[in-house]
Design a protein around this motif. Structure first.
Motif, PDB file in Angstrom:
ATOM      1  N   UNK A 249       1.015   7.202   6.196  1.00  0.00           N
ATOM      2  CA  UNK A 249       1.041   6.028   5.890  1.00  0.00           C
ATOM      3  C   UNK A 249       1.238   5.058   7.519  1.00  0.00           C
ATOM      4  N   UNK A 250       2.153   5.422   8.050  1.00  0.00           N
ATOM      5  CA  UNK A 250       2.567   5.041   9.424  1.00  0.00           C
ATOM      6  C   UNK A 250       1.431   5.285  10.549  1.00  0.00           C
ATOM      7  N   UNK A 251       0.901   6.033  10.483  1.00  0.00           N
ATOM      8  CA  UNK A 251      -0.462   6.432  11.091  1.00  0.00           C
ATOM      9  C   UNK A 251      -1.367   5.511  11.001  1.00  0.00           C
ATOM     10  N   UNK A 252      -1.688   5.211   9.506  1.00  0.00           N
ATOM     11  CA  UNK A 252      -2.550   4.014   9.177  1.00  0.00           C
ATOM     12  C   UNK A 252      -2.255   2.961   9.618  1.00  0.00           C
ATOM     13  N   UNK A 253      -0.887   2.509   9.613  1.00  0.00           N
ATOM     14  CA  UNK A 253      -0.374   1.303  10.218  1.00  0.00           C
ATOM     15  C   UNK A 253      -0.765   1.187  11.721  1.00  0.00           C
ATOM     16  N   UNK A 254      -0.317   2.060  12.409  1.00  0.00           N
ATOM     17  CA  UNK A 254      -0.632   2.085  13.945  1.00  0.00           C
ATOM     18  C   UNK A 254      -2.092   1.794  14.270  1.00  0.00           C
ATOM     19  N   UNK A 255      -2.797   2.310  13.459  1.00  0.00           N
ATOM     20  CA  UNK A 255      -4.324   2.164  13.597  1.00  0.00           C
ATOM     21  C   UNK A 255      -4.828   0.834  13.383  1.00  0.00           C
TER      22      UNK A 255
ATOM     23  N   UNK B 291       0.711  -1.212  -0.204  1.00  0.00           N
ATOM     24  CA  UNK B 291       0.059  -0.282   0.121  1.00  0.00           C
ATOM     25  C   UNK B 291       0.886   1.208   0.151  1.00  0.00           C
ATOM     26  N   UNK B 292       2.080   1.020   0.590  1.00  0.00           N
ATOM     27  CA  UNK B 292       2.895   2.372   0.659  1.00  0.00           C
ATOM     28  C   UNK B 292       3.507   2.735  -0.892  1.00  0.00           C
ATOM     29  N   UNK B 293       3.918   1.391  -1.469  1.00  0.00           N
ATOM     30  CA  UNK B 293       4.182   1.424  -2.589  1.00  0.00           C
ATOM     31  C   UNK B 293       3.274   1.996  -3.727  1.00  0.00           C
ATOM     32  N   UNK B 294       2.021   1.799  -3.547  1.00  0.00           N
ATOM     33  CA  UNK B 294       1.088   2.467  -4.441  1.00  0.00           C
ATOM     34  C   UNK B 294       0.618   3.850  -3.849  1.00  0.00           C
TER      35      UNK B 294
ATOM     36  N   UNK C 151       8.380  13.459   0.813  1.00  0.00           N
ATOM     37  CA  UNK C 151       7.965  12.109   0.946  1.00  0.00           C
ATOM     38  C   UNK C 151       7.600  11.989   2.311  1.00  0.00           C
ATOM     39  N   UNK C 152       8.269  12.048   3.305  1.00  0.00           N
ATOM     40  CA  UNK C 152       8.039  11.908   4.693  1.00  0.00           C
ATOM     41  C   UNK C 152       7.015  12.353   5.084  1.00  0.00           C
TER      42      UNK C 152
ATOM     43  N   UNK D 282      10.439  -1.694   9.713  1.00  0.00           N
ATOM     44  CA  UNK D 282      11.595  -0.573  10.086  1.00  0.00           C
ATOM     45  C   UNK D 282      11.376   0.577   9.522  1.00  0.00           C
ATOM     46  N   UNK D 283      10.101   0.987   9.127  1.00  0.00           N
ATOM     47  CA  UNK D 283       9.854   2.243   8.710  1.00  0.00           C
ATOM     48  C   UNK D 283      10.134   3.351   9.818  1.00  0.00           C
ATOM     49  N   UNK D 284      10.562   4.435   9.540  1.00  0.00           N
ATOM     50  CA  UNK D 284      10.914   5.301  10.265  1.00  0.00           C
ATOM     51  C   UNK D 284       9.634   6.057  11.234  1.00  0.00           C
ATOM     52  N   UNK D 285       9.790   5.953  12.561  1.00  0.00           N
ATOM     53  CA  UNK D 285       8.613   6.331  13.341  1.00  0.00           C
ATOM     54  C   UNK D 285       7.699   5.575  13.714  1.00  0.00           C
ATOM     55  N   UNK D 286       7.581   4.064  12.999  1.00  0.00           N
ATOM     56  CA  UNK D 286       6.591   3.100  13.175  1.00  0.00           C
ATOM     57  C   UNK D 286       6.332   2.804  14.800  1.00  0.00           C
TER      58      UNK D 286
END
Length: 315
Positions: free
Chosen positions: A224-230, A187-190, A216-217, A259-263
């Protein structure tokens, strides 16, 4: 590590055998290894597993006969169509004098596809495991480094794959809960493709190398990181509402996107549980020839691989 193009493997099924076999040959050549024996794995979705109770004290031959008899009840295919194996887990906790036995079965063509891949690359397949079993084996070694050697701790192991994220909740070597959810690093790639107009191959390559535009960040990665954490929080809520448990002691994050930054910080903030990114190479001796920076960046993606390699010490 060698990238596979979309459609080569779908839901664990090898759709483009020649292309995947060539990729295996490339990765073996790149690695420089002289090792020929390999351990491989099938996705959990391709394997039927069942824990049964059998009388203790049976010979190997008697066990095999009993297992085949029991397996007929749980496997929706003729036994002629499946590869079947079993192992004695240990004394049954619920039935004195009996033993717990784990049965595993998969369609023969799925097993033969994996064997064929290895042989096409000049390798000898020695072990065919289940991906979730292998990742669990590697994780148990890391859990033993937690406070109290991990004894009694409830650990939620998340593996962020390309299309699917799996959760296993572990305590003292037992699996309390398992669940897969349909979200992952693809999903991040998309998102990168949509934001910057790269091809999917370019986006995947730049995601791995970090060669992305300055915004990008903030524009892509943080949302995306926020979505993953949810999604991680949602998966834990499923666990809490469908079991008697209401907490975990640790979250371990593995997989290519872990390993995404901030995840890990975002997950801790969202769930209030301590979160660690796994490094399955922790405690291992690393040769000087290994590119340490690249390895540490990609380490969480190798949890299953390390679990498979550990089978070398269990033969």
């Amino acid at each position: 590590m060698e990238s596979l193009e979309k459609g080569w493997i779908v839901d664990g099924n090898i759709e483009k055998f020649d292309e995947v076999a060539e990729a295996v040959r490339r990765v073996v050549k790149k690695s420089g290894t002289r090792t020929k024996n390999v351990a491989m794995a099938l996705p959990a979705s391709a394997v039927i597993t069942k824990r049964i109770i059998l009388p203790g004290g049976l010979s190997d031959m008697e066990l095999e006969i009993q297992v085949e008899s029991e397996a007929n009840q749980y496997i929706p295919f003729s036994l002629d169509e499946v590869s079947l194996d079993f192992c004695v887990v240990g004394p049954s906790l619920n039935s004195a004098g009996d033993v717990d036995v784990l049965i595993a079965a998969s369609r023969k063509e799925k097993v033969q596809d994996r064997q064929g891949l290895a042989e096409a690359a000049g390798l000898k397949p020695v072990v065919l495991d289940v991906e979730s079993f292998a990742s669990r084996l590697a994780a148990e070694r890391l859990i033993a480094n937690l406070p109290g050697n991990g004894a009694g701790l409830m650990v939620a192991l998340f593996e962020l794959g390309s299309m699917t994220t799996s959760l296993q909740v572990l305590r003292d070597g037992e699996v309390l809960y398992e669940r897969d959810q349909a979200f992952g690093g693809a999903q991040l790639t998309q998102l990168i493709v949509r934001q910057y107009g790269f091809s999917p191959e370019e986006a995947e390559s730049k995601k791995r190398s970090g060669e992305l535009p300055d915004d990008y960040e903030t524009v892509v990665l943080r949302p995306f990181v926020e979505n993953v954490s949810q999604e991680i929080g949602r998966a834990l809520q499923f666990f809490f509402t469908s079991t008697p448990y209401n907490r975990v002691d640790y979250l371990l994050m593995a997989g290519g996107s872990a390993a995404l930054p901030g995840l890990s910080e975002a997950i801790t903030q969202h769930t209030s549980f301590a979160c660690q990114i796994v490094n399955p190479f922790e405690g291992m001796t690393i040769l000087d020839s290994v590119r340490q920076k690249k390895m540490s960046r990609e380490a969480p993606a190798y949890l299953t691989s390390c679990g498979l390699a550990m089978r070398r010490f269990m033969q």
